[in-house]
Design an enzyme around this catalytic site. Sequence first.
Site, PDB file in Angstrom:
ATOM      1  N   ASP A 115       0.869  -1.171   0.000  1.00 38.55           N
ATOM      2  CA  ASP A 115       0.000   0.000   0.000  1.00 38.55           C
ATOM      3  C   ASP A 115       0.918   1.237   0.000  1.00 38.55           C
ATOM      4  O   ASP A 115       2.116   1.115   0.283  1.00 38.55           O
ATOM      5  CB  ASP A 115      -0.860  -0.087   1.272  1.00 38.55           C
ATOM      6  CG  ASP A 115      -1.576   1.188   1.600  1.00 38.55           C
ATOM      7  OD1 ASP A 115      -2.311   1.683   0.721  1.00 38.55           O
ATOM      8  OD2 ASP A 115      -1.413   1.701   2.722  1.00 38.55           O
ATOM      9  N   ASP A 117       0.030   5.173   1.061  1.00 44.44           N
ATOM     10  CA  ASP A 117      -0.077   6.138   2.168  1.00 44.44           C
ATOM     11  C   ASP A 117      -0.102   5.435   3.522  1.00 44.44           C
ATOM     12  O   ASP A 117      -0.901   4.527   3.747  1.00 44.44           O
ATOM     13  CB  ASP A 117      -1.344   6.982   2.010  1.00 44.44           C
ATOM     14  CG  ASP A 117      -1.217   7.956   0.867  1.00 44.44           C
ATOM     15  OD1 ASP A 117      -0.599   9.006   1.059  1.00 44.44           O
ATOM     16  OD2 ASP A 117      -1.720   7.643  -0.233  1.00 44.44           O
ATOM     17  N   ASP A 301      -1.944  -0.236   5.736  1.00 43.85           N
ATOM     18  CA  ASP A 301      -2.284   0.374   7.037  1.00 43.85           C
ATOM     19  C   ASP A 301      -3.754   0.703   7.200  1.00 43.85           C
ATOM     20  O   ASP A 301      -4.166   1.137   8.269  1.00 43.85           O
ATOM     21  CB  ASP A 301      -1.513   1.691   7.210  1.00 43.85           C
ATOM     22  CG  ASP A 301      -2.073   2.786   6.307  1.00 43.85           C
ATOM     23  OD1 ASP A 301      -2.316   2.493   5.120  1.00 43.85           O
ATOM     24  OD2 ASP A 301      -2.296   3.901   6.793  1.00 43.85           O
TER      25      ASP A 301
HETATM   26  O1  LIG Z   1      -4.506   3.082  -0.320  1.00 44.93           O
HETATM   27  P1  LIG Z   1      -3.611   4.197   0.089  1.00 44.93           P
HETATM   28  O2  LIG Z   1      -2.396   4.334  -0.769  1.00 44.93           O
HETATM   29  O3  LIG Z   1      -3.267   4.121   1.549  1.00 44.93           O
HETATM   30  O4  LIG Z   1      -4.500   5.513  -0.129  1.00 44.93           O
HETATM   31  C1  LIG Z   1      -5.582   5.805   0.745  1.00 44.93           C
HETATM   32  C2  LIG Z   1      -5.790   7.296   0.760  1.00 44.93           C
HETATM   33  O5  LIG Z   1      -4.508   7.844   1.032  1.00 44.93           O
HETATM   34  C3  LIG Z   1      -4.360   9.262   0.976  1.00 44.93           C
HETATM   35  O6  LIG Z   1      -4.988   9.811   2.122  1.00 44.93           O
HETATM   36  C4  LIG Z   1      -4.334   9.474   3.326  1.00 44.93           C
HETATM   37  O7  LIG Z   1      -2.995  10.010   3.305  1.00 44.93           O
HETATM   38  C5  LIG Z   1      -2.922  11.467   3.236  1.00 44.93           C
HETATM   39  C6  LIG Z   1      -1.459  11.857   3.121  1.00 44.93           C
HETATM   40  O8  LIG Z   1      -0.702  11.346   4.157  1.00 44.93           O
HETATM   41  C7  LIG Z   1      -3.620  12.056   4.478  1.00 44.93           C
HETATM   42  O9  LIG Z   1      -3.595  13.481   4.414  1.00 44.93           O
HETATM   43  C8  LIG Z   1      -5.067  11.548   4.541  1.00 44.93           C
HETATM   44  O10 LIG Z   1      -5.692  12.001   5.732  1.00 44.93           O
HETATM   45  C9  LIG Z   1      -5.116  10.016   4.504  1.00 44.93           C
HETATM   46  O11 LIG Z   1      -6.453   9.549   4.433  1.00 44.93           O
HETATM   47  C10 LIG Z   1      -4.924   9.800  -0.309  1.00 44.93           C
HETATM   48  O12 LIG Z   1      -4.832  11.213  -0.283  1.00 44.93           O
HETATM   49  C11 LIG Z   1      -6.327   9.321  -0.560  1.00 44.93           C
HETATM   50  O13 LIG Z   1      -6.787   9.785  -1.804  1.00 44.93           O
HETATM   51  C12 LIG Z   1      -6.299   7.791  -0.577  1.00 44.93           C
HETATM   52  O14 LIG Z   1      -7.602   7.301  -0.824  1.00 44.93           O
END
Ligand SMILES: O=P(O)(O)OC[C@H]1O[C@H](O[C@H]2O[C@H](CO)[C@@H](O)[C@H](O)[C@H]2O)[C@H](O)[C@@H](O)[C@@H]1O
Length: 370
Positions: A115, A117, A301
């Site tokens: 993954d 983020d 995560d």
């Molecule tokens: O599947 P992932 O790669 O984990 O993506 C899930 C979402 O991740 C991002 O949002 C998350 O991370 C951001 C940056 O650290 C944070 O600001 C946010 O609060 C988190 O939810 C991404 O911006 C989303 O579009 C994804 O869906």
Amino acid sequence: MTNQDVVVSEMGISAGGAALPGAGGPALFACRSAAAGAMSMRQAYLDLAAVAAAARSASCTWAEAMRASSPTRSSRSAADVDEFTAWVRKHPSALSEFEQIAGASKGKKIVMFLDYDGTLSPIVADPDAAFMSDAMRAAVREVAKRFPTAIVSGRCRDKVRNFVGLSELYYAGSHGMDIKGPSSNPESVLCQPASEFLPMIDEVYKALVEKTKSTPGAKVENNKFCLSVHFRCVDEKRWNALGEQVKDVIKEYPLLKLTQGRKVLEIRPSIKWDKGKALEFLLESLGFANSSDVLPVYIGDDRTDEDAFKVLRKRGQGLGILVSKFPKETNASYSLQDPDEVMEFLLRLVEWTRKPSSSSSSSMIRPRVS
Ligand SMILES: O=P(O)(O)OC[C@H]1O[C@H](O[C@H]2O[C@H](CO)[C@@H](O)[C@H](O)[C@H]2O)[C@H](O)[C@@H](O)[C@@H]1O
């Protein structure tokens, strides 16, 4: 468990079975048949009341579940520590159990799923600034030299590809709804089971931007086949109002569903496709559909990663590793606390393949092209 530990599952509520207009279009992509569920999709009604009901059944409100998705406590009480220790007993650290993991992978072909983020990059306030470190990039590059490696993210594929910056990987963006193999391979797999939804997603994106612009700190991110409405920079007192704004827009689109991530609401096509399906699709593309000597390793995560952990459990094959500093309900078997530990785990795996005693098959495998 306290409310904080509760993980509320998907928030879309299904009813009916309407097919999407135009769904019977040309079979463009290799994954088309695998996505047949998309064509006989459930009609999903988004309803924050239903979200709240689901959360209540897990004894917390959706806002509490949202808060718990990304806790910000800086200090932990002794009770918190005890609770975490008990949780780690059930989901041991993949670092402390490394020798056992390495032993289990002997003679098997590892396929790595990562993954983005919160796994490769730390969680930050601005989603456009979630950069991964050069050291992490180097670690992922080394892993990808040895094992087929895929990034599986909620983000738009191009965006996550730009963040990671490695052309030799598979990328599954939009929660697995947009899969592409290494760019060096012209015959690379491609899977876009929700392509018919693009115009709808664009329309909803514009409507959400307009609707939420009155909420300070709210941000709508276009992830191509899905959308994210970010709550992280919104005052918690406004979360309910922002949720209502999202609901107001989405209620007009019964073919979309809402899921919840780390301080984010995610809007996506109500098709039977998720990160778990993406994992299965990639294993199949790599020729491992029914292989008993493959060891898929999935590290993530967030709640959407649970779909992949569930698939691994169901297959009775592979390792699910949840990245979390806090106890969470999970289908993962192991845990790591943060991206630094993820990097350490990846580097140990690389180091281990250098040992003559390791007989893990680390040769690169060309995907089957259907
Ligand atoms: O599947 P992932 O790669 O984990 O993506 C899930 C979402 O991740 C991002 O949002 C998350 O991370 C951001 C940056 O650290 C944070 O600001 C946010 O609060 C988190 O939810 C991404 O911006 C989303 O579009 C994804 O869906």
